[in-house]
Design a protein around this motif. Sequence first.
Motif, PDB file in Angstrom:
ATOM      1  N   ILE A  30       3.240 -10.680  -5.922  1.00 23.94           N
ATOM      2  CA  ILE A  30       3.146 -11.356  -5.227  1.00 23.94           C
ATOM      3  C   ILE A  30       2.943 -12.997  -5.715  1.00 23.94           C
ATOM      4  N   GLU A  31       3.678 -12.991  -4.830  1.00 24.94           N
ATOM      5  CA  GLU A  31       4.315 -14.837  -4.990  1.00 24.94           C
ATOM      6  C   GLU A  31       3.624 -15.737  -4.682  1.00 24.94           C
ATOM      7  N   LEU A  32       2.976 -16.448  -5.795  1.00 26.79           N
ATOM      8  CA  LEU A  32       1.501 -16.867  -6.182  1.00 26.79           C
ATOM      9  C   LEU A  32       1.433 -18.357  -6.600  1.00 26.79           C
ATOM     10  N   PHE A  33       0.902 -19.451  -5.819  1.00 24.12           N
ATOM     11  CA  PHE A  33       0.351 -20.583  -7.098  1.00 24.12           C
ATOM     12  C   PHE A  33      -0.056 -20.304  -7.967  1.00 24.12           C
ATOM     13  N   GLY A  34      -0.565 -21.410  -9.256  1.00 23.42           N
ATOM     14  CA  GLY A  34      -1.669 -21.138 -10.221  1.00 23.42           C
ATOM     15  C   GLY A  34      -2.475 -21.251  -9.453  1.00 23.42           C
ATOM     16  N   ASP A  82       0.813 -16.888   4.609  1.00 18.51           N
ATOM     17  CA  ASP A  82       1.129 -15.963   4.239  1.00 18.51           C
ATOM     18  C   ASP A  82       2.428 -15.660   2.463  1.00 18.51           C
ATOM     19  N   LYS A  83       1.983 -14.715   2.293  1.00 21.04           N
ATOM     20  CA  LYS A  83       1.767 -14.837   0.175  1.00 21.04           C
ATOM     21  C   LYS A  83       3.497 -13.382   0.866  1.00 21.04           C
ATOM     22  N   ARG A  84       4.565 -14.492  -0.023  1.00 24.90           N
ATOM     23  CA  ARG A  84       5.984 -13.694  -0.005  1.00 24.90           C
ATOM     24  C   ARG A  84       6.027 -11.959  -0.919  1.00 24.90           C
ATOM     25  N   LEU A  85       6.442 -10.939  -1.001  1.00 25.68           N
ATOM     26  CA  LEU A  85       5.813 -10.247  -2.076  1.00 25.68           C
ATOM     27  C   LEU A  85       7.472  -9.532  -2.573  1.00 25.68           C
ATOM     28  N   LEU A  86       6.830  -9.469  -3.675  1.00 20.83           N
ATOM     29  CA  LEU A  86       8.204  -8.922  -4.437  1.00 20.83           C
ATOM     30  C   LEU A  86       8.817  -7.529  -4.480  1.00 20.83           C
ATOM     31  N   MET A  87       9.852  -7.186  -3.760  1.00 22.84           N
ATOM     32  CA  MET A  87      10.562  -6.287  -4.785  1.00 22.84           C
ATOM     33  C   MET A  87      11.676  -5.739  -3.621  1.00 22.84           C
ATOM     34  N   HIS A  88      12.610  -4.550  -4.715  1.00 23.05           N
ATOM     35  CA  HIS A  88      13.776  -4.427  -4.166  1.00 23.05           C
ATOM     36  C   HIS A  88      14.617  -4.853  -3.014  1.00 23.05           C
ATOM     37  N   LYS A  89      15.293  -5.006  -2.396  1.00 26.77           N
ATOM     38  CA  LYS A  89      16.307  -5.108  -1.121  1.00 26.77           C
ATOM     39  C   LYS A  89      16.206  -3.598  -0.862  1.00 26.77           C
ATOM     40  N   ARG A 117       0.751 -10.482 -14.894  1.00 28.49           N
ATOM     41  CA  ARG A 117       1.039 -10.888 -13.637  1.00 28.49           C
ATOM     42  C   ARG A 117       0.113  -9.928 -12.133  1.00 28.49           C
ATOM     43  N   VAL A 118       0.014 -10.277 -11.504  1.00 25.10           N
ATOM     44  CA  VAL A 118      -1.321  -9.803 -10.202  1.00 25.10           C
ATOM     45  C   VAL A 118       0.154  -8.846  -9.271  1.00 25.10           C
ATOM     46  N   LYS A 119      -0.602  -7.965  -8.897  1.00 24.06           N
ATOM     47  CA  LYS A 119       0.479  -6.276  -8.522  1.00 24.06           C
ATOM     48  C   LYS A 119      -0.555  -6.447  -7.143  1.00 24.06           C
ATOM     49  N   LEU A 120       0.604  -5.905  -6.025  1.00 26.79           N
ATOM     50  CA  LEU A 120      -0.566  -5.174  -4.503  1.00 26.79           C
ATOM     51  C   LEU A 120      -0.181  -4.381  -4.138  1.00 26.79           C
ATOM     52  N   GLN A 121      -0.813  -3.161  -4.092  1.00 28.21           N
ATOM     53  CA  GLN A 121      -0.164  -1.975  -3.867  1.00 28.21           C
ATOM     54  C   GLN A 121      -0.044  -2.012  -2.095  1.00 28.21           C
ATOM     55  N   VAL A 122       0.842  -1.406  -1.785  1.00 30.21           N
ATOM     56  CA  VAL A 122       0.992  -1.315  -0.641  1.00 30.21           C
ATOM     57  C   VAL A 122       1.489   0.184  -0.195  1.00 30.21           C
ATOM     58  N   GLY A 123       0.433   0.076   1.093  1.00 31.57           N
ATOM     59  CA  GLY A 123       0.922   1.882   1.619  1.00 31.57           C
ATOM     60  C   GLY A 123       1.212   1.575   2.773  1.00 31.57           C
ATOM     61  N   LEU A 124       2.406   3.029   3.285  1.00 36.15           N
ATOM     62  CA  LEU A 124       3.030   3.693   4.153  1.00 36.15           C
ATOM     63  C   LEU A 124       1.476   4.336   5.239  1.00 36.15           C
ATOM     64  N   CYS A 125       1.057   3.520   6.033  1.00 38.29           N
ATOM     65  CA  CYS A 125      -0.045   4.635   6.589  1.00 38.29           C
ATOM     66  C   CYS A 125       0.474   4.694   8.330  1.00 38.29           C
ATOM     67  N   LYS A 126      -0.188   5.535   8.522  1.00 41.62           N
ATOM     68  CA  LYS A 126       0.016   6.226   9.593  1.00 41.62           C
ATOM     69  C   LYS A 126      -1.524   6.053  10.615  1.00 41.62           C
ATOM     70  N   GLY A 127      -1.718   5.097  11.740  1.00 42.57           N
ATOM     71  CA  GLY A 127      -3.427   5.154  12.423  1.00 42.57           C
ATOM     72  C   GLY A 127      -3.972   5.919  12.318  1.00 42.57           C
ATOM     73  N   LYS A 128      -5.461   6.689  12.124  1.00 42.87           N
ATOM     74  CA  LYS A 128      -6.084   7.572  12.601  1.00 42.87           C
ATOM     75  C   LYS A 128      -6.307   7.284  13.640  1.00 42.87           C
ATOM     76  N   LYS A 129      -7.310   8.398  14.500  1.00 45.08           N
ATOM     77  CA  LYS A 129      -7.379   8.429  15.603  1.00 45.08           C
ATOM     78  C   LYS A 129      -9.251   8.099  15.266  1.00 45.08           C
ATOM     79  N   LEU A 130     -10.461   8.220  16.496  1.00 45.77           N
ATOM     80  CA  LEU A 130     -11.273   7.370  16.347  1.00 45.77           C
ATOM     81  C   LEU A 130     -11.307   9.363  16.287  1.00 45.77           C
ATOM     82  N   HIS A 131     -11.457  10.411  16.863  1.00 44.48           N
ATOM     83  CA  HIS A 131     -12.059  11.756  15.844  1.00 44.48           C
ATOM     84  C   HIS A 131     -11.212  12.216  14.995  1.00 44.48           C
ATOM     85  N   ASP A 132     -10.318  11.711  14.398  1.00 47.48           N
ATOM     86  CA  ASP A 132      -9.702  11.845  12.751  1.00 47.48           C
ATOM     87  C   ASP A 132     -11.298  11.129  12.160  1.00 47.48           C
TER      88      ASP A 132
END
Length: 155
Positions: A30-34, A82-89, A117-132
């Motif tokens: 994650i691209e951050l300032f001091g 908005d913070k820019r995240l750093l990953m490979h293209k 270094r500060v890292k952010l774990q990003v999840g690829l997610c699918k939304g839950k329904k209310l009953h779930d």
Amino acid sequence: MSDVKTIKKITENRAARHEYYILESHEAGIELFGTEVKSIRGGGVNLKDSWVSITNGQMYARHVNISPYEKGNIFNRDPMRDKRLLMHKKEIKKLYERVKRDGLTLVPLSMYFKGSRVKLQVGLCKGKKLHDKRDSIAERDVKRKLDRVMKSQRY
């Protein structure tokens, strides 16, 4: 000298685990300032209600609230910028295709220090329904009751 880097957890997005099924997780820099890093070291970060978007081949963490550093005066940045995240293209392109094709969401799951270094774990997610959500709450309650009974039986 070993290449093992120590990992120190800063914060976790518990609401994301309640709201979404987490299919995959990826690590991003994650691209951050001091002053933002100093504020994070003091625990001034909130991932609730945040998400990740991909625009023009770049990943951005939106609504990640990093509170202003109290001794930062004029060097402080907007806490909700908005913070820019750093990953490979290639990785960004794969995630973008999955989001567009399958209708999934990218959500920040946790933030941690890996070495200095500060890292952010990003999840690829699918939304839950209310009953779930109700089902997962019921499962958690049953597990908690079962653990209590097992603990009381041991003594």
